[in-house]
Each structure stands twice: as structure tokens, then as C-alpha cells.
Design a protein around this motif. Structure first.
Motif, PDB file in Angstrom:
ATOM      1  N   GLY A  39     -23.907 -32.976 -19.692  1.00  0.00           N
ATOM      2  CA  GLY A  39     -24.372 -33.565 -18.437  1.00  0.00           C
ATOM      3  C   GLY A  39     -23.407 -34.598 -17.890  1.00  0.00           C
ATOM      4  N   GLY A  40     -23.624 -34.950 -16.643  1.00  0.00           N
ATOM      5  CA  GLY A  40     -22.783 -35.933 -15.986  1.00  0.00           C
ATOM      6  C   GLY A  40     -21.832 -35.295 -14.990  1.00  0.00           C
ATOM      7  N   ALA A  41     -21.136 -36.143 -14.277  1.00  0.00           N
ATOM      8  CA  ALA A  41     -20.227 -35.677 -13.231  1.00  0.00           C
ATOM      9  C   ALA A  41     -19.110 -34.810 -13.804  1.00  0.00           C
ATOM     10  CB  ALA A  41     -19.631 -36.865 -12.487  1.00  0.00           C
ATOM     11  N   ILE A  42     -18.739 -33.820 -13.050  1.00  0.00           N
ATOM     12  CA  ILE A  42     -17.626 -32.938 -13.405  1.00  0.00           C
ATOM     13  C   ILE A  42     -16.568 -33.157 -12.335  1.00  0.00           C
ATOM     14  CG2 ILE A  42     -16.885 -30.566 -13.758  1.00  0.00           C
ATOM     15  CD1 ILE A  42     -19.987 -29.990 -14.210  1.00  0.00           C
ATOM     16  N   ARG A  43     -15.465 -33.743 -12.737  1.00  0.00           N
ATOM     17  CA  ARG A  43     -14.414 -34.093 -11.785  1.00  0.00           C
ATOM     18  C   ARG A  43     -13.332 -33.020 -11.753  1.00  0.00           C
ATOM     19  NH1 ARG A  43     -13.592 -40.584 -12.304  1.00  0.00           N
ATOM     20  NH2 ARG A  43     -15.591 -41.085 -11.337  1.00  0.00           N
ATOM     21  N   LEU A  44     -13.047 -32.547 -10.550  1.00  0.00           N
ATOM     22  CA  LEU A  44     -11.990 -31.562 -10.354  1.00  0.00           C
ATOM     23  C   LEU A  44     -10.824 -32.224  -9.639  1.00  0.00           C
ATOM     24  CD1 LEU A  44     -14.077 -28.503  -9.051  1.00  0.00           C
ATOM     25  CD2 LEU A  44     -13.453 -29.063 -11.407  1.00  0.00           C
ATOM     26  N   PHE A  45      -9.635 -32.032 -10.185  1.00  0.00           N
ATOM     27  CA  PHE A  45      -8.413 -32.550  -9.587  1.00  0.00           C
ATOM     28  C   PHE A  45      -7.531 -31.349  -9.278  1.00  0.00           C
ATOM     29  CE2 PHE A  45     -10.206 -35.897 -12.149  1.00  0.00           C
ATOM     30  CZ  PHE A  45     -10.069 -37.020 -11.348  1.00  0.00           C
ATOM     31  N   PRO A  46      -7.608 -30.842  -8.046  1.00  0.00           N
ATOM     32  CA  PRO A  46      -6.846 -29.635  -7.705  1.00  0.00           C
ATOM     33  C   PRO A  46      -5.348 -29.814  -7.927  1.00  0.00           C
ATOM     34  CG  PRO A  46      -8.395 -30.198  -5.964  1.00  0.00           C
ATOM     35  CD  PRO A  46      -8.383 -31.347  -6.923  1.00  0.00           C
ATOM     36  N   ALA A  47      -4.728 -28.725  -8.389  1.00  0.00           N
ATOM     37  CA  ALA A  47      -3.276 -28.731  -8.564  1.00  0.00           C
ATOM     38  C   ALA A  47      -2.626 -29.010  -7.210  1.00  0.00           C
ATOM     39  CB  ALA A  47      -2.809 -27.392  -9.117  1.00  0.00           C
ATOM     40  N   PRO A  48      -1.597 -29.837  -7.208  1.00  0.00           N
ATOM     41  CA  PRO A  48      -0.994 -30.227  -5.923  1.00  0.00           C
ATOM     42  C   PRO A  48       0.022 -29.214  -5.406  1.00  0.00           C
ATOM     43  CG  PRO A  48       0.122 -31.346  -7.696  1.00  0.00           C
ATOM     44  CD  PRO A  48      -1.007 -30.559  -8.329  1.00  0.00           C
ATOM     45  N   SER A  49       0.249 -29.287  -4.123  1.00  0.00           N
ATOM     46  CA  SER A  49       1.327 -28.541  -3.467  1.00  0.00           C
ATOM     47  C   SER A  49       2.235 -29.571  -2.822  1.00  0.00           C
ATOM     48  CB  SER A  49       0.769 -27.628  -2.378  1.00  0.00           C
ATOM     49  OG  SER A  49      -0.057 -26.645  -2.930  1.00  0.00           O
ATOM     50  N   SER A  50       3.453 -29.176  -2.569  1.00  0.00           N
ATOM     51  CA  SER A  50       4.367 -30.085  -1.875  1.00  0.00           C
ATOM     52  C   SER A  50       3.872 -30.301  -0.443  1.00  0.00           C
ATOM     53  CB  SER A  50       5.781 -29.497  -1.847  1.00  0.00           C
ATOM     54  OG  SER A  50       5.808 -28.344  -1.022  1.00  0.00           O
ATOM     55  N   ASP A  51       4.322 -31.378   0.177  1.00  0.00           N
ATOM     56  CA  ASP A  51       3.938 -31.650   1.567  1.00  0.00           C
ATOM     57  C   ASP A  51       4.336 -30.483   2.469  1.00  0.00           C
ATOM     58  OD1 ASP A  51       2.824 -34.083   0.915  1.00  0.00           O
ATOM     59  OD2 ASP A  51       4.613 -35.235   1.425  1.00  0.00           O
ATOM     60  N   ARG A  52       5.496 -29.932   2.203  1.00  0.00           N
ATOM     61  CA  ARG A  52       5.982 -28.804   3.010  1.00  0.00           C
ATOM     62  C   ARG A  52       5.039 -27.600   2.891  1.00  0.00           C
ATOM     63  NH1 ARG A  52      11.664 -25.651   2.101  1.00  0.00           N
ATOM     64  NH2 ARG A  52      11.473 -24.260   3.874  1.00  0.00           N
ATOM     65  N   ALA A  53       4.611 -27.300   1.666  1.00  0.00           N
ATOM     66  CA  ALA A  53       3.687 -26.180   1.451  1.00  0.00           C
ATOM     67  C   ALA A  53       2.343 -26.455   2.108  1.00  0.00           C
ATOM     68  CB  ALA A  53       3.514 -25.921  -0.041  1.00  0.00           C
TER      69      ALA A  53
END
Length: 180
Positions: free
Chosen positions: A98-112
Motif C-alpha cells: 500500500g501507499g503511493a506509487i511514484r513513477l518517474f518517466p524516462a527522460p528525453s532530450s529537449d530536442r526530442a
């Protein structure tokens, strides 16, 4: 679908994002690939458990590239549901209680991000959250990436080297993350 969209379908029929079959976003066969049993994998780097949606193959690769680089937002929901199934499998693997499930999406470059009209991984994570209101998912798009070589055609070790020192926390967005 509006009249303009229907007219466009006549000129350029939609094709399956996995195999290219005409007149569908994802055919039944390719959709089934996303509906298999998520599988746990041994982490190559670090100790965080990894759960994959399915076995990676050429159709899955085409779907991912289609969504990521070709604007195939018509397959967002099936991909988001597959992501949700993987999250549930990962939670089972670690004995989530139980409790919050935090997702941190994989990043893309600013250009992408500019080329794609935003973060495709954040859009995917947010859609998974919307489609699974019973899961306490929280999405924090706080990771950023410096430009690196394209990953297409690289093996696992080459991908790791290519990504080394390219990802970092966006300090302006860290404040969005509440204390646990």
C-alpha cells in the motif's frame, strides 16, 4: 472521428503499428503481444527489479518506435494498459502493501521533446494513471536528458555507455515531489 479524419483514412489508410496490417491501429495479433504475462528480468545495472510488458520482438519495437517517433498516439491506451499490468506485476514482485506509487518517466532530450510535442514517456505514465484509478499512481516528470547518440541498433552495453551521464534531475521541477 470527424469528416476530415475519415477522408484522410481513405487517402492514407491507418496501419497496424506492429505489423502494418491495414485499417487498424493495432491488429488482434499485435494487441495480444501486449496482453501477455509481464515478465521479471534480472537487472543488468543496479538492484531495482525490472518487469517487462512482454518479450521484446520486431512488432513490439515497431509499436514503440511508432508511438515514440512517428506520433502514433492512437496506440497510447493499449501501451498504457500494458504499462499498468507491468507496474502491478512489479508491485507483486516486491510485496507491495500500500501507499503511493511514484513513477518517474524516462527522460528525453529537449530536442526530442520539441520534435515529439512533449514527453512521450510522461504522456504514457499519465495515461496509465488515468486508466487505473484504483492504483495510487503519482507521475513526476522531473528527469531530464542531455543529447546523446541515437540508441537504435545499439546493444545493451553500448546503450548503457551512450546513456551514461546524460540523465539528471531537473532542479526546477524537484519541488513538485512531495515528501513521503
Amino acid at each position: 472521428m470527424g469528416l476530415l479524419g475519415e477522408f484522410g483514412e481513405l487517402l492514407l489508410p491507418r496501419r497496424c503499428a506492429g505489423c502494418g496490417r491495414e485499417n487498424v491501429s493495432l491488429c488482434t495479433r499485435c494487441l495480444r503481444l501486449l496482453g501477455g504475462i509481464p515478465r521479471a528480468m534480472e537487472p543488468r545495472y543496479g538492484t531495482i527489479p525490472i518487469v517487462g510488458v512482454c518479450e521484446y520482438n520486431s512488432q513490439i519495437s515497431k509499436m514503440v518506435v511508432g508511438y515514440k517517433d512517428e506520433g502514433r498516439r492512437d496506440i497510447l491506451d493499449p501501451l498504457a494498459l500494458a504499462l499498468t499490468r507491468s507496474i502491478v506485476a512489479a508491485l507483486d514482485l516486491i510485496g507491495y502493501s500500500g501507499g503511493a506509487i511514484r513513477l518517474f518517466p524516462a527522460p528525453s532530450s529537449d530536442r526530442a521533446r520539441r520534435r515529439r510535442g512533449g514527453s512521450h514517456t510522461a504522456a504514457l505514465a499519465n495515461r496509465a494513471k488515468e486508466l487505473s484509478p484504483e492504483l495510487p499512481l503519482e507521475v513526476f516528470d522531473v528527469l531530464a536528458a542531455k543529447r546523446s547518440r541515437d540508441q537504435v541498433g545499439l546493444g545493451a552495453i553500448e546503450r548503457a555507455r551512450n546513456a551514461e551521464r546524460t540523465q539528471y534531475l531537473n532542479r526546477r521541477r524537484i519541488a513538485e515531489i512531495p515528501e513521503m
